[in-house]
Design a protein around this motif. Structure first.
Motif, PDB file in Angstrom:
ATOM      1  N   ALA A   3      36.005  46.979  42.390  1.00  0.00           N
ATOM      2  CA  ALA A   3      35.529  45.728  42.978  1.00  0.00           C
ATOM      3  C   ALA A   3      36.456  45.260  44.096  1.00  0.00           C
ATOM      4  N   THR A   4      37.763  45.422  43.903  1.00  0.00           N
ATOM      5  CA  THR A   4      38.716  45.055  44.956  1.00  0.00           C
ATOM      6  C   THR A   4      38.462  45.871  46.213  1.00  0.00           C
ATOM      7  N   ASN A   5      38.290  47.160  46.047  1.00  0.00           N
ATOM      8  CA  ASN A   5      38.006  48.020  47.197  1.00  0.00           C
ATOM      9  C   ASN A   5      36.705  47.617  47.876  1.00  0.00           C
ATOM     10  N   TYR A   6      35.705  47.272  47.067  1.00  0.00           N
ATOM     11  CA  TYR A   6      34.398  46.844  47.590  1.00  0.00           C
ATOM     12  C   TYR A   6      34.540  45.593  48.447  1.00  0.00           C
ATOM     13  N   VAL A   7      35.323  44.633  47.970  1.00  0.00           N
ATOM     14  CA  VAL A   7      35.540  43.388  48.721  1.00  0.00           C
ATOM     15  C   VAL A   7      36.244  43.669  50.038  1.00  0.00           C
ATOM     16  N   LEU A   8      37.221  44.556  50.011  1.00  0.00           N
ATOM     17  CA  LEU A   8      38.009  44.822  51.210  1.00  0.00           C
ATOM     18  C   LEU A   8      37.242  45.617  52.257  1.00  0.00           C
ATOM     19  N   GLN A   9      36.055  46.108  51.909  1.00  0.00           N
ATOM     20  CA  GLN A   9      35.201  46.777  52.883  1.00  0.00           C
ATOM     21  C   GLN A   9      34.201  45.820  53.529  1.00  0.00           C
ATOM     22  N   LEU A  14      35.120  39.090  51.555  1.00  0.00           N
ATOM     23  CA  LEU A  14      36.530  38.698  51.571  1.00  0.00           C
ATOM     24  C   LEU A  14      36.681  37.226  51.940  1.00  0.00           C
ATOM     25  N   ARG A  15      35.812  36.740  52.797  1.00  0.00           N
ATOM     26  CA  ARG A  15      35.863  35.318  53.187  1.00  0.00           C
ATOM     27  C   ARG A  15      35.596  34.411  51.981  1.00  0.00           C
ATOM     28  N   ARG A  16      34.857  34.908  51.007  1.00  0.00           N
ATOM     29  CA  ARG A  16      34.582  34.135  49.791  1.00  0.00           C
ATOM     30  C   ARG A  16      35.856  33.791  49.017  1.00  0.00           C
ATOM     31  N   PHE A  17      36.930  34.546  49.254  1.00  0.00           N
ATOM     32  CA  PHE A  17      38.164  34.368  48.498  1.00  0.00           C
ATOM     33  C   PHE A  17      39.073  33.309  49.120  1.00  0.00           C
ATOM     34  N   ASN A  18      38.646  32.770  50.250  1.00  0.00           N
ATOM     35  CA  ASN A  18      39.347  31.657  50.899  1.00  0.00           C
ATOM     36  C   ASN A  18      40.829  31.974  51.127  1.00  0.00           C
ATOM     37  N   LEU A  19      41.089  33.155  51.623  1.00  0.00           N
ATOM     38  CA  LEU A  19      42.447  33.567  51.956  1.00  0.00           C
ATOM     39  C   LEU A  19      42.645  33.447  53.462  1.00  0.00           C
ATOM     40  N   PRO A  20      43.815  33.040  53.924  1.00  0.00           N
ATOM     41  CA  PRO A  20      44.036  32.909  55.375  1.00  0.00           C
ATOM     42  C   PRO A  20      43.727  34.224  56.090  1.00  0.00           C
ATOM     43  N   GLU A  21      42.919  34.149  57.127  1.00  0.00           N
ATOM     44  CA  GLU A  21      42.538  35.371  57.826  1.00  0.00           C
ATOM     45  C   GLU A  21      43.742  36.068  58.446  1.00  0.00           C
ATOM     46  N   GLU A  22      44.805  35.282  58.716  1.00  0.00           N
ATOM     47  CA  GLU A  22      46.026  35.889  59.246  1.00  0.00           C
ATOM     48  C   GLU A  22      46.615  36.914  58.270  1.00  0.00           C
ATOM     49  N   PRO A 216      52.034  43.425  44.234  1.00  0.00           N
ATOM     50  CA  PRO A 216      51.696  43.574  45.645  1.00  0.00           C
ATOM     51  C   PRO A 216      50.685  42.536  46.118  1.00  0.00           C
ATOM     52  N   LEU A 217      50.672  42.324  47.432  1.00  0.00           N
ATOM     53  CA  LEU A 217      49.825  41.278  48.014  1.00  0.00           C
ATOM     54  C   LEU A 217      48.347  41.488  47.701  1.00  0.00           C
ATOM     55  N   TRP A 218      47.897  42.742  47.558  1.00  0.00           N
ATOM     56  CA  TRP A 218      46.473  42.984  47.312  1.00  0.00           C
ATOM     57  C   TRP A 218      45.997  42.400  45.989  1.00  0.00           C
ATOM     58  N   THR A 219      46.928  42.094  45.052  1.00  0.00           N
ATOM     59  CA  THR A 219      46.507  41.520  43.777  1.00  0.00           C
ATOM     60  C   THR A 219      45.947  40.112  43.934  1.00  0.00           C
ATOM     61  N   LEU A 220      46.055  39.535  45.135  1.00  0.00           N
ATOM     62  CA  LEU A 220      45.344  38.291  45.431  1.00  0.00           C
ATOM     63  C   LEU A 220      43.845  38.431  45.168  1.00  0.00           C
ATOM     64  N   ILE A 221      43.300  39.623  45.368  1.00  0.00           N
ATOM     65  CA  ILE A 221      41.853  39.820  45.228  1.00  0.00           C
ATOM     66  C   ILE A 221      41.428  39.817  43.756  1.00  0.00           C
ATOM     67  N   PRO A 222      41.921  40.710  42.899  1.00  0.00           N
ATOM     68  CA  PRO A 222      41.444  40.714  41.514  1.00  0.00           C
ATOM     69  C   PRO A 222      41.892  39.500  40.713  1.00  0.00           C
ATOM     70  N   SER A 223      42.965  38.810  41.140  1.00  0.00           N
ATOM     71  CA  SER A 223      43.393  37.601  40.425  1.00  0.00           C
ATOM     72  C   SER A 223      42.516  36.400  40.742  1.00  0.00           C
ATOM     73  N   ASN A 224      41.850  36.449  41.870  1.00  0.00           N
ATOM     74  CA  ASN A 224      40.991  35.352  42.311  1.00  0.00           C
ATOM     75  C   ASN A 224      39.675  35.412  41.533  1.00  0.00           C
ATOM     76  N   LEU A 228      34.831  37.643  39.953  1.00  0.00           N
ATOM     77  CA  LEU A 228      33.932  37.690  38.804  1.00  0.00           C
ATOM     78  C   LEU A 228      32.463  37.822  39.206  1.00  0.00           C
ATOM     79  N   PRO A 229      31.968  37.032  40.183  1.00  0.00           N
ATOM     80  CA  PRO A 229      30.591  37.281  40.635  1.00  0.00           C
ATOM     81  C   PRO A 229      30.416  38.654  41.281  1.00  0.00           C
ATOM     82  N   ILE A 230      31.468  39.163  41.922  1.00  0.00           N
ATOM     83  CA  ILE A 230      31.384  40.507  42.502  1.00  0.00           C
ATOM     84  C   ILE A 230      31.190  41.533  41.390  1.00  0.00           C
ATOM     85  N   LEU A 231      31.973  41.401  40.324  1.00  0.00           N
ATOM     86  CA  LEU A 231      31.842  42.310  39.184  1.00  0.00           C
ATOM     87  C   LEU A 231      30.443  42.219  38.576  1.00  0.00           C
TER      88      LEU A 231
END
Length: 349
Positions: A3-9, A14-22, A216-224, A228-231
Motif C-alpha cells: 500500500a505504501t508503494n501504491y501511494v508513492l506512485q 499522496l496528497r491525501r496524507f497532508n504531508l508538505p510537498e517539499e 526512516p522518513l517513508w514510515t510517515l506513509i504507513p503510520s498515517n 487505512l482506506p487505501i488498504l
C-alpha cells in the motif's frame, strides 16, 4: 508495504496524507534507499471469538517496548504466575539483533523530549543499542546542539550527529518542520555559513541528507491513518481489515463507525458513533483540525469490566512480541493500563 508503494506512485493519493510537498522527494528517496531499514513497529488489534481485526499500524515511534519486553515478565514472575509463556521474552534480543544489522557505524544519538515515558523508553532502547556494540548518546530536545567548522550539527561534546533514533513520531516533528520550511521559503534559502550563525533546528538534524534517522522518513506513509482506506480499496473483504473510507458512507453509518484524524497519537480526537449515528464516546486532544477517516466500529472484547486491546511488535520486519492495554472506555489512550499478558497453548486450556 504494498500500500505504501501504491501511494508513492500516485500524487493524488499522496496528497491525501497532508504531508508538505517539499518533503515528497525526500520520502521517495527514503523509500527507494531505506525500505528495509526499519527497527520496530507495533500493530494494534481487537482479538476475540469474533475474529482478529487490525485497528492501525504504528510504523514509526511505537512505544511500550519496556512494558512488553521487561516489565510484564517480571510482574508475572513476582506473583508466581507460570501459566503459559510471556510474549515479550524475545523482544529485547530481537532489538539487539536488528541494531546489529542496521548498518550504524558511528555514534547513534537518541533524541527525545523530557516526558517521563519517553525518558525510560529511550533508556531501554539505548541498552539494546549498546548491547549491539553501537556507542549511544541521549539528547533531550535540542539542548546543547551546535555547529562544527564543516557545517555538521554536533552535540554538546562536539560529536557529529550522523545517526538518529527518535522517540517522537515524524508527524509530531512535522508541525515544527512545516513552520521551519515556511520560514526558510519566506527568507530565501540561507547559505550554510549564514545558517550556522543561528542555533540548529529540528529540520537541520532530521532532514539533513547525511543524517540517517530511524524510523526512516517513508514510515510517515504507513503510520498515517490515511493508509487505512487505501488498504480497504486494495484488499476488499480481507478478514483482518476493517472497512475504512475517506468519506462517511451509508454502509458505515448503518453499522456504526469510528471517526479518526489521519494523524494523531495516544488515542486523541477519536469519536465512536452507533448505528443511529449517535455519539457513543469521544476523546479530546490536539488533532481536531486534521483530515478525518471513517472506520467500521468493531468493539474490543470486554473482560472483567475492561476493554482489552492487543499490540504486537515487529522488529526488523518480523513478529517479536505482544502486550495488552486495557481500559473501561472503548477507546485506548496513553493513560490506559498495561497488564501482563500470557500466551497459553490451545492444548493446555
Amino acid at each position: 508495504l504494498h500500500a505504501t508503494n501504491y501511494v508513492l506512485q500516485d500524487d493524488a493519493l499522496l496528497r491525501r496524507f497532508n504531508l508538505p510537498e517539499e518533503l515528497w522527494p525526500r520520502i521517495h528517496q527514503s523509500w527507494d534507499n531505506r525500505r528495509n531499514q526499519m527497527i520496530t513497529g507495533r500493530m494494534d488489534f481487537s482479538v476475540s471469538e469474533r475474529g482478529v481485526k487490525l485497528y492501525e499500524y504504528n510504523a514509526d515511534s511505537a512505544s511500550c517496548h519496556l512494558e512488553c519486553g521487561k516489565i510484564q515478565g517480571r510482574w508475572a514472575d513476582h506473583f508466581g504466575c507460570d501459566d503459559g509463556e510471556c510474549p515479550g521474552d524475545d523482544l529485547f534480543d530481537d532489538m539487539v539483533t536488528a541494531w546489529k544489522k542496521s548498518g550504524v557505524n558511528d555514534v547513534l544519538h537518541i533524541m527525545r523530549d523530557s516526558d517521563l515515558e519517553e525518558t525510560y523508553h529511550a533508556e531501554y532502547m539505548k541498552s539494546a543499542v549498546e548491547k549491539a556494540g553501537i556507542p549511544c548518546k541521549v539528547i533531550t530536545g535540542l539542548a546543547g546542539l551546535g555547529w562544527d567548522d564543516k557545517g555538521w550539527v554536533v552535540d554538546a561534546d562536539g560529536v557529529r550527529i550522523k545517526w538518529v533514533w527518535k522517540t517522537w513520531a515524524w508527524e509530531t516533528a512535522l508541525d515544527e518542520l512545516r513552520a521551519e520550511i515556511a520560514e526558510d521559503t519566506a527568507r530565501g534559502r540561507l547559505r550554510r555559513a549564514e545558517r550556522m550563525q543561528e542555533p540548529p533546528r529540528l529540520v537541520d538534524v532530521l532532514l539533513r541528507r547525511e543524517v540517517m534517522v530511524f524510523e526512516p522518513l517513508w514510515t510517515l506513509i504507513p503510520s498515517n491513518k490515511a493508509i487505512l482506506p487505501i488498504l480497504s480499496s486494495m484488499y476488499p473483504n480481507n478478514r483482518y481489515l476493517l472497512e475504512s473510507r475517506f468519506e462517511l458512507t451509508d454502509d458505515l453509518a448503518a453499522t456504526g463507525y469510528v471517526q479518526k484524524p489521519i494523524v494523531g497519537r495516544c488515542g486523541h480526537n477519536i469519536s465512536i458513533f452507533d448505528r443511529n449515528s449517535d455519539l457513543v464516546t469521544e476523546t479530546a486532544g490536539g488533532f481536531e483540525d486534521r483530515d478525518q477517516i471513517y472506520q467500521a466500529f468493531f468493539p474490543l472484547p470486554k473482560l472483567d469490566g475492561v476493554n482489552v486491546q492487543v499490540g504486537t511488535f515487529s522488529v526488523g520486519g518480523t513478529y517479536a512480541g505482544a502486550s495488552v492495554r486495557v481500559d473501561p472506555s472503548p477507546i485506548i489512550t496513553t493513560n490506559s493500563d498495561i497488564l501482563p499478558l500470557r500466551v497459553v497453548k490451545d492444548r493446555d486450556l
